[in-house]
Motif scaffolding. Structure first.
Motif, PDB file in Angstrom:
ATOM      1  N   TYR A 126       0.813  -1.208   0.000  1.00 54.56           N
ATOM      2  CA  TYR A 126       0.000   0.000   0.000  1.00 54.56           C
ATOM      3  C   TYR A 126       0.847   1.259   0.000  1.00 54.56           C
ATOM      4  O   TYR A 126       0.428   2.316   0.419  1.00 54.56           O
ATOM      5  N   GLY A 127       2.078   1.147  -0.482  1.00 50.51           N
ATOM      6  CA  GLY A 127       2.932   2.307  -0.605  1.00 50.51           C
ATOM      7  C   GLY A 127       3.944   2.381   0.509  1.00 50.51           C
ATOM      8  O   GLY A 127       3.882   1.654   1.500  1.00 50.51           O
ATOM      9  N   ALA A 128       4.911   3.245   0.351  1.00 55.80           N
ATOM     10  CA  ALA A 128       5.986   3.365   1.323  1.00 55.80           C
ATOM     11  C   ALA A 128       6.116   4.804   1.791  1.00 55.80           C
ATOM     12  O   ALA A 128       6.003   5.740   1.007  1.00 55.80           O
ATOM     13  N   PHE A 129       6.379   4.981   3.069  1.00 56.66           N
ATOM     14  CA  PHE A 129       6.619   6.285   3.669  1.00 56.66           C
ATOM     15  C   PHE A 129       8.077   6.293   4.109  1.00 56.66           C
ATOM     16  O   PHE A 129       8.474   5.575   5.019  1.00 56.66           O
ATOM     17  N   LEU A 130       8.899   7.089   3.425  1.00 58.80           N
ATOM     18  CA  LEU A 130      10.322   7.163   3.705  1.00 58.80           C
ATOM     19  C   LEU A 130      10.667   8.537   4.256  1.00 58.80           C
ATOM     20  O   LEU A 130      10.198   9.546   3.737  1.00 58.80           O
ATOM     21  N   SER A 131      11.495   8.579   5.272  1.00 56.11           N
ATOM     22  CA  SER A 131      11.911   9.847   5.859  1.00 56.11           C
ATOM     23  C   SER A 131      13.414   9.847   6.087  1.00 56.11           C
ATOM     24  O   SER A 131      14.023   8.801   6.341  1.00 56.11           O
ATOM     25  N   GLU A 132      14.005  11.044   6.007  1.00 60.47           N
ATOM     26  CA  GLU A 132      15.431  11.151   6.268  1.00 60.47           C
ATOM     27  C   GLU A 132      15.697  11.276   7.767  1.00 60.47           C
ATOM     28  O   GLU A 132      14.793  11.579   8.562  1.00 60.47           O
ATOM     29  N   HIS A 133      16.925  11.064   8.152  1.00 59.28           N
ATOM     30  CA  HIS A 133      17.321  11.211   9.555  1.00 59.28           C
ATOM     31  C   HIS A 133      17.036  12.645  10.018  1.00 59.28           C
ATOM     32  O   HIS A 133      17.330  13.602   9.309  1.00 59.28           O
ATOM     33  N   GLU A 146      13.524   4.857   7.478  1.00 62.13           N
ATOM     34  CA  GLU A 146      14.542   5.894   7.361  1.00 62.13           C
ATOM     35  C   GLU A 146      15.440   5.603   6.167  1.00 62.13           C
ATOM     36  O   GLU A 146      15.859   4.464   5.937  1.00 62.13           O
ATOM     37  N   ALA A 147      15.721   6.623   5.396  1.00 63.09           N
ATOM     38  CA  ALA A 147      16.548   6.477   4.199  1.00 63.09           C
ATOM     39  C   ALA A 147      17.340   7.758   3.994  1.00 63.09           C
ATOM     40  O   ALA A 147      17.047   8.798   4.595  1.00 63.09           O
ATOM     41  N   SER A 148      18.343   7.674   3.136  1.00 63.25           N
ATOM     42  CA  SER A 148      19.127   8.866   2.832  1.00 63.25           C
ATOM     43  C   SER A 148      18.295   9.834   2.005  1.00 63.25           C
ATOM     44  O   SER A 148      17.315   9.446   1.360  1.00 63.25           O
ATOM     45  N   ARG A 149      18.694  11.092   1.990  1.00 65.96           N
ATOM     46  CA  ARG A 149      17.981  12.069   1.181  1.00 65.96           C
ATOM     47  C   ARG A 149      18.022  11.674  -0.294  1.00 65.96           C
ATOM     48  O   ARG A 149      17.032  11.847  -1.021  1.00 65.96           O
ATOM     49  N   ALA A 150      19.141  11.139  -0.747  1.00 63.39           N
ATOM     50  CA  ALA A 150      19.255  10.721  -2.152  1.00 63.39           C
ATOM     51  C   ALA A 150      18.234   9.646  -2.479  1.00 63.39           C
ATOM     52  O   ALA A 150      17.607   9.672  -3.552  1.00 63.39           O
ATOM     53  N   GLU A 151      18.029   8.691  -1.588  1.00 57.98           N
ATOM     54  CA  GLU A 151      17.034   7.643  -1.819  1.00 57.98           C
ATOM     55  C   GLU A 151      15.623   8.212  -1.793  1.00 57.98           C
ATOM     56  O   GLU A 151      14.764   7.845  -2.603  1.00 57.98           O
ATOM     57  N   ILE A 152      15.377   9.113  -0.863  1.00 58.25           N
ATOM     58  CA  ILE A 152      14.045   9.704  -0.729  1.00 58.25           C
ATOM     59  C   ILE A 152      13.656  10.469  -1.990  1.00 58.25           C
ATOM     60  O   ILE A 152      12.515  10.360  -2.471  1.00 58.25           O
ATOM     61  N   LEU A 153      14.580  11.211  -2.543  1.00 62.81           N
ATOM     62  CA  LEU A 153      14.279  12.069  -3.687  1.00 62.81           C
ATOM     63  C   LEU A 153      14.508  11.393  -5.032  1.00 62.81           C
ATOM     64  O   LEU A 153      14.192  11.971  -6.071  1.00 62.81           O
ATOM     65  N   GLY A 154      15.028  10.186  -5.013  1.00 63.13           N
ATOM     66  CA  GLY A 154      15.460   9.541  -6.257  1.00 63.13           C
ATOM     67  C   GLY A 154      14.430   8.702  -6.972  1.00 63.13           C
ATOM     68  O   GLY A 154      14.738   8.088  -7.996  1.00 63.13           O
ATOM     69  N   HIS A 155      13.194   8.665  -6.462  1.00 69.55           N
ATOM     70  CA  HIS A 155      12.128   7.890  -7.095  1.00 69.55           C
ATOM     71  C   HIS A 155      10.854   8.720  -7.138  1.00 69.55           C
ATOM     72  O   HIS A 155      10.664   9.600  -6.295  1.00 69.55           O
ATOM     73  N   PRO A 156       9.955   8.469  -8.086  1.00 72.37           N
ATOM     74  CA  PRO A 156       8.695   9.224  -8.125  1.00 72.37           C
ATOM     75  C   PRO A 156       7.921   9.089  -6.818  1.00 72.37           C
ATOM     76  O   PRO A 156       7.911   8.034  -6.182  1.00 72.37           O
ATOM     77  N   ALA A 157       7.264  10.161  -6.417  1.00 70.66           N
ATOM     78  CA  ALA A 157       6.504  10.172  -5.174  1.00 70.66           C
ATOM     79  C   ALA A 157       5.147  10.820  -5.399  1.00 70.66           C
ATOM     80  O   ALA A 157       4.980  11.645  -6.297  1.00 70.66           O
ATOM     81  N   ILE A 158       4.190  10.454  -4.574  1.00 73.61           N
ATOM     82  CA  ILE A 158       2.878  11.096  -4.659  1.00 73.61           C
ATOM     83  C   ILE A 158       2.818  12.341  -3.787  1.00 73.61           C
ATOM     84  O   ILE A 158       1.989  13.226  -4.017  1.00 73.61           O
TER      85      ILE A 158
END
Length: 275
Positions: A126-133, A146-158
């Motif tokens: 049902y989707g993923a919620f990723l946040s940076e430290h 928790e993920a790096s900023r590069a991972e968070i911004l590196g894929h399409p998001a809603i």
């Protein structure tokens, strides 16, 4: 207005009470709408995984407008039917601008569920919620990976979420609009230092308009209920826009009608006129 042919309601602060419960009166009102053959559409900032908590309890099986309009979801089929995504290049540009405009802010993203554009977390259907430290949740029950900023911004998001505990959401929205100038849609569903960004021009109104067209319902025959800034466009678009008594002042000023608060079954009070 005459008897509505489509009912749309925000969830938090509107349909559910301050303790996050659905009252028996509200259940009956929604059930009466459905029994009359009228679509009842949840229209919320929540992602699909948080919509199920309400749609299942109300036994809804049609469309829901989720993520502030960025994703239309079939709650019965558990399937995305339409989405408008933020692409990685835009996400990166926005994050860079906001890091300077709102020093100390942190980012998180909502990814679309599997079955639409895939996420890199296939175990989360049902989707993923990723946040940076450093990102702190505005709602204590929220959980994220928790993920790096590069991972968070590196894929399409809603949805891109921007958090700053030391500011209110209204001030953050003003600062963001000053540097983004329409590049994305900016709104908020709480005043607690959180703004939510979507693709430009995408709001609950655009999602609800898509649903209404799909169902063959005219704009004039839609009634919509809301309480916060992320409901403004929807309340203005609907044939009859209703603000809760506990709503943000801007919404109360804009609405066609103000009903009782969510603690006093304000949605049910209006729907009982016809159903």
């Amino acid at each position: 207005m005459r008897k509505p042919l489509l009912v749309a309601s925000d969830v938090d602060g509107t349909l559910i009470d301050p303790l996050d419960r659905l009252s028996e009166r509200t259940r009956r009102a929604v059930g009466a709408v459905r029994a009359a053959g009228i679509p009842f559409v949840l229209s919320t900032g929540r992602p699909p995984r948080w919509v199920h908590l309400v749609s299942d309890e109300l036994e809804l099986d049609g469309y829901a407008v989720t993520a502030n309009g960025a994703l239309v979801y079939d709650v019965g089929q558990r399937q995305v039917v339409r989405s408008w995504l933020l692409e990685p290049v835009l996400l990166g540009d926005v994050a860079s601008a906001l890091t300077k405009a709102i020093p100390g802010c942190a980012f998180a993203v909502e990814r679309p569920p599997n079955g639409d554009e895939p996420t890199f977390l296939p175990d989360q259907p049902y989707g993923a919620f990723l946040s940076e430290h450093g990102y702190t949740h505005a709602w204590p029950e929220s959980q994220s990976v928790e993920a790096s900023r590069a991972e968070i911004l590196g894929h399409p998001a809603i949805k891109l979420l921007v958090r700053h505990e030391g500011m209110n959401s209204e001030a953050m929205a003003v600062a963001a609009e000053a540097v983004l100038a329409g590049a994305v849609g900016i709104t908020f569903s709480t005043s607690a230092g959180l703004i939510e960004l979507a693709s430009p021009g995408i709001t609950k109104a655009t999602g609800l308009a898509w649903v209404a067209q799909r169902l063959g319902v005219a704009q004039a025959d839609v009634i919509a209920f809301g309480d916060m800034a992320n409901d403004l466009e929807m309340i203005e678009w609907a044939g009859h826009g209703v603000a809760m008594a506990n709503a943000h002042p801007e919404l109360i000023e804009l609405a066609d009608e103000v009903t009782a608060s969510n603690a006093e079954d304000g949605v049910a009070a209006v729907l009982e006129r016809w159903f």
